[in-house]
Design an enzyme around this catalytic site. Structure first.
Site, PDB file in Angstrom:
ATOM      1  N   TYR A   1       7.519   3.645  -3.775  1.00  9.39           N
ATOM      2  CA  TYR A   1       7.254   2.504  -4.235  1.00  9.39           C
ATOM      3  C   TYR A   1       7.244   2.294  -5.779  1.00  9.39           C
ATOM      4  O   TYR A   1       7.573   0.897  -6.130  1.00  9.39           O
ATOM      5  CB  TYR A   1       5.754   2.142  -3.586  1.00  9.39           C
ATOM      6  CG  TYR A   1       5.220   0.653  -4.186  1.00  9.39           C
ATOM      7  CD1 TYR A   1       5.666  -0.320  -3.700  1.00  9.39           C
ATOM      8  CD2 TYR A   1       4.116   0.798  -4.873  1.00  9.39           C
ATOM      9  CE1 TYR A   1       5.164  -1.567  -4.148  1.00  9.39           C
ATOM     10  CE2 TYR A   1       3.606  -0.438  -5.569  1.00  9.39           C
ATOM     11  CZ  TYR A   1       4.066  -1.571  -5.007  1.00  9.39           C
ATOM     12  OH  TYR A   1       3.601  -3.012  -5.430  1.00  9.39           O
TER      13      TYR A   1
ATOM     14  N   LYS B   1       8.922  -6.916  -2.987  1.00  8.96           N
ATOM     15  CA  LYS B   1       8.115  -6.938  -1.572  1.00  8.96           C
ATOM     16  C   LYS B   1       8.755  -7.490  -0.257  1.00  8.96           C
ATOM     17  O   LYS B   1       8.857  -6.756   0.757  1.00  8.96           O
ATOM     18  CB  LYS B   1       6.768  -6.940  -1.913  1.00  8.96           C
ATOM     19  CG  LYS B   1       5.928  -6.135  -2.991  1.00  8.96           C
ATOM     20  CD  LYS B   1       4.527  -6.746  -3.168  1.00  8.96           C
ATOM     21  CE  LYS B   1       3.620  -5.795  -4.063  1.00  8.96           C
ATOM     22  NZ  LYS B   1       2.533  -6.527  -4.433  1.00  8.96           N
TER      23      LYS B   1
ATOM     24  N   VAL C   1       4.840  -8.936 -11.973  1.00 11.27           N
ATOM     25  CA  VAL C   1       3.839  -8.681 -13.263  1.00 11.27           C
ATOM     26  C   VAL C   1       4.937  -8.690 -14.355  1.00 11.27           C
ATOM     27  O   VAL C   1       4.485  -8.603 -15.259  1.00 11.27           O
ATOM     28  CB  VAL C   1       3.004  -7.817 -13.093  1.00 11.27           C
ATOM     29  CG1 VAL C   1       1.901  -8.182 -11.979  1.00 11.27           C
ATOM     30  CG2 VAL C   1       3.672  -6.165 -12.690  1.00 11.27           C
TER      31      VAL C   1
ATOM     32  N   TYR D   1      -0.584 -14.433  -3.679  1.00 16.19           N
ATOM     33  CA  TYR D   1      -1.464 -13.825  -3.495  1.00 16.19           C
ATOM     34  C   TYR D   1      -2.841 -14.654  -3.243  1.00 16.19           C
ATOM     35  O   TYR D   1      -2.818 -15.579  -2.482  1.00 16.19           O
ATOM     36  CB  TYR D   1      -2.005 -12.899  -4.919  1.00 16.19           C
ATOM     37  CG  TYR D   1      -0.777 -12.073  -5.168  1.00 16.19           C
ATOM     38  CD1 TYR D   1      -0.639 -10.837  -4.107  1.00 16.19           C
ATOM     39  CD2 TYR D   1      -0.180 -11.936  -6.317  1.00 16.19           C
ATOM     40  CE1 TYR D   1       0.560 -10.137  -4.260  1.00 16.19           C
ATOM     41  CE2 TYR D   1       0.907 -11.103  -6.322  1.00 16.19           C
ATOM     42  CZ  TYR D   1       1.252 -10.061  -5.608  1.00 16.19           C
ATOM     43  OH  TYR D   1       2.286  -9.301  -5.793  1.00 16.19           O
TER      44      TYR D   1
ATOM     45  N   SER E   1       6.674  -6.691  -8.052  1.00 15.94           N
ATOM     46  CA  SER E   1       6.305  -7.002  -6.630  1.00 15.94           C
ATOM     47  C   SER E   1       7.459  -8.001  -6.080  1.00 15.94           C
ATOM     48  O   SER E   1       7.333  -8.509  -4.799  1.00 15.94           O
ATOM     49  CB  SER E   1       4.820  -7.844  -6.807  1.00 15.94           C
ATOM     50  OG  SER E   1       4.139  -6.790  -6.814  1.00 15.94           O
TER      51      SER E   1
END
Length: 443
Positions: A192, A70, A262, A244, A67
């Site tokens: 992705y 992103k 992660v 988040y 992530s």
């Protein structure tokens, strides 16, 4: 190693030693290949706006971005399509939910932001796909320019994600059912997955974060990767959404735009100051590296990096100094003594630049140096410790070292005070400091 490099590297090494023993958290075992990662790997890296690189521990160990990719793909989408068009597909509001939650607006089906999986899948799908420039090649090229070197894909991790990524596929089909997904769900998710499997190191991530912090210009290569407004927009979304459901707590306590992944990667950016990155794969319940979170929190506190502490600092250090730093050479005296004049408010970033300028100003291997603080309006606690330590290292190398410090901001001994000969001396004027360094009367 220069005094500036030693000062920052020592801080990273201390943090590495302090937090290496943390055993909390667990690996991201829902992706089988990530469950095979060495759980005790731990690296830290920092890159300044001048392109100076600092690291400790396993900063050169490769891992996949997950992530952390992103914000950079979001930057690419903003660069190609513009903010209004991207916001038509993906909102920019904190979700307050986990990274893989179903965070969609009830009426439009738009994901809450580009940092959660649903939003990231749409952002990836927005990147143009042509025969001459396939979508993933555009993404990989952009990520590589942010890092300052050509990156590649960990095919084993990609295959592992593709085999177990049903929730992300379900998110894509759910988005498509409401209308806003611009491409086929299968194609969007496969791209992705490949994006998440791009391989980097903590030093690469620090360069990528530093590029955002530097207004879209890579401080290592000078490459203008994205326009400055885009970099600012990405940092804003990172600050509010990058962690988040823990984003508010992070901004409150650490005070830096950040993004976690992660695989154990974690980045943070200090606008106009530095890029930070850590790597340690043990994760807390929100999917953030346990050691990385602890280390960056401690580093922010130690170095006074919280955004809200000094919101106007950059303007206060401008004056007649060069745009690249908070120090300038006094050329009239350079042939005899290396003189560096600082100006304005001095914090961690300015102190690092001053120390580099001092090191570069030394005319010979042990040439004398003078630091002039006459035009300095303030020196914070962190900068004071860095300057004292760096000057002490230069003196210990055999250079005669003095400071023109009329306000006694560094509290160094004067010429007549008894102390070790390797301790820098403090004077009221630059002329006195230069005279002492050249063996003349100090006035």
């Amino acid at each position: 190693m220069s005094p500036a490099a030693e000062a920052v590297t020592d801080a990273l090494r201390e943090l590495h030693t302090r937090f290496a023993g943390l055993r909390d958290g667990r690996l991201a075992d829902y992706i089988p290949q990530l469950a095979r990662t060495e759980p005790d790997a731990f690296g830290l890296a920092l890159i300044s706006m001048d392109g100076h690189r600092y690291s400790a521990g396993d900063a050169g160990t490769p891992f996949t971005m997950q992530s952390v990719s992103k914000p950079f793909v979001y930057a690419l989408a903003l660069s190609v399509l513009g903010l209004d068009e991207v916001c038509r597909w993906v909102s920019a509001e904190p979700s307050g939910e986990a990274y893989n939650a179903i965070s969609l607006e009830p009426d439009t089906g738009r994901p809450d932001n580009a940092m959660v999986n649903a939003g990231a899948i749409i952002t990836t799908a927005l990147i143009p796909d042509t025969a001459d420039a396939p979508r993933f090649e555009r993404i990989l090229d952009c990520l590589s320019r942010f890092a300052g070197r050509r990156l590649d894909v960990d095919e084993q991790v990609y295959a592992s994600e593709a085999a177990t990524g049903d929730r992300n596929r379900a998110l894509a089909y759910l988005i498509r059912s409401t209308g806003p997904l611009p491409v086929d769900p299968v194609a969007a998710v496969e791209t992705y997955f490949r994006q998440c499997a791009v391989r980097v190191t903590a030093l690469d991530l620090a360069a990528m974060a530093a590029t955002l912090a530097n207004g879209g210009v890579n401080p290592l290569t000078g490459d203008v990767v994205v326009p400055e407004p885009v970099a600012a927009q990405v940092l804003a979304v990172m600050a509010t959404c990058g962690m988040y459901d823990a984003s508010g707590e992070w901004l409150l306590r650490v005070g830096l735009p950040a993004k976690s992944g992660v695989s154990g990667g974690l980045i943070a950016a200090g606008p106009a100051r530095f890029g930070l990155a850590t790597y340690s794969p043990r994760l807390d319940p929100s999917g953030t590296s346990v050691r990385g979170r602890a280390a960056l929190g401690a580093l922010s506190e130690r170095l006074g990096l919280h955004l809200m502490h000094n919101p106007a600092l950059a303007a206060s250090t401008a004056g007649d100094l060069p745009a690249a730093g908070a120090a300038s050479q006094d050329r009239a005296l350079r042939e005899r003594v290396g003189v560096v004049a600082a100006q304005g408010a001095i914090d961690f970033t300015a102190a690092e630049r001053v120390l580099y300028a001092l090191d570069e100003s030394r005319t010979q291997g042990a040439g004398p140096v003078v630091l002039d603080l006459g035009q300095v309006t303030g020196v914070d606690r962190v900068a004071r410790a860095m300057l004292r330590g760096g000057l002490g290292r230069i003196a210990a190398d055999g250079a005669r070292t003095a400071v023109a410090d009329p306000a006694r901001r560094l509290a160094l001994p004067g010429p007549g005070q008894r102390d070790a000969p390797t301790v820098p001396r403090s004077f009221v004027t630059r002329e006195q400091a230069v005279a002492w360094c050249t063996g003349g009367p100090a006035g």
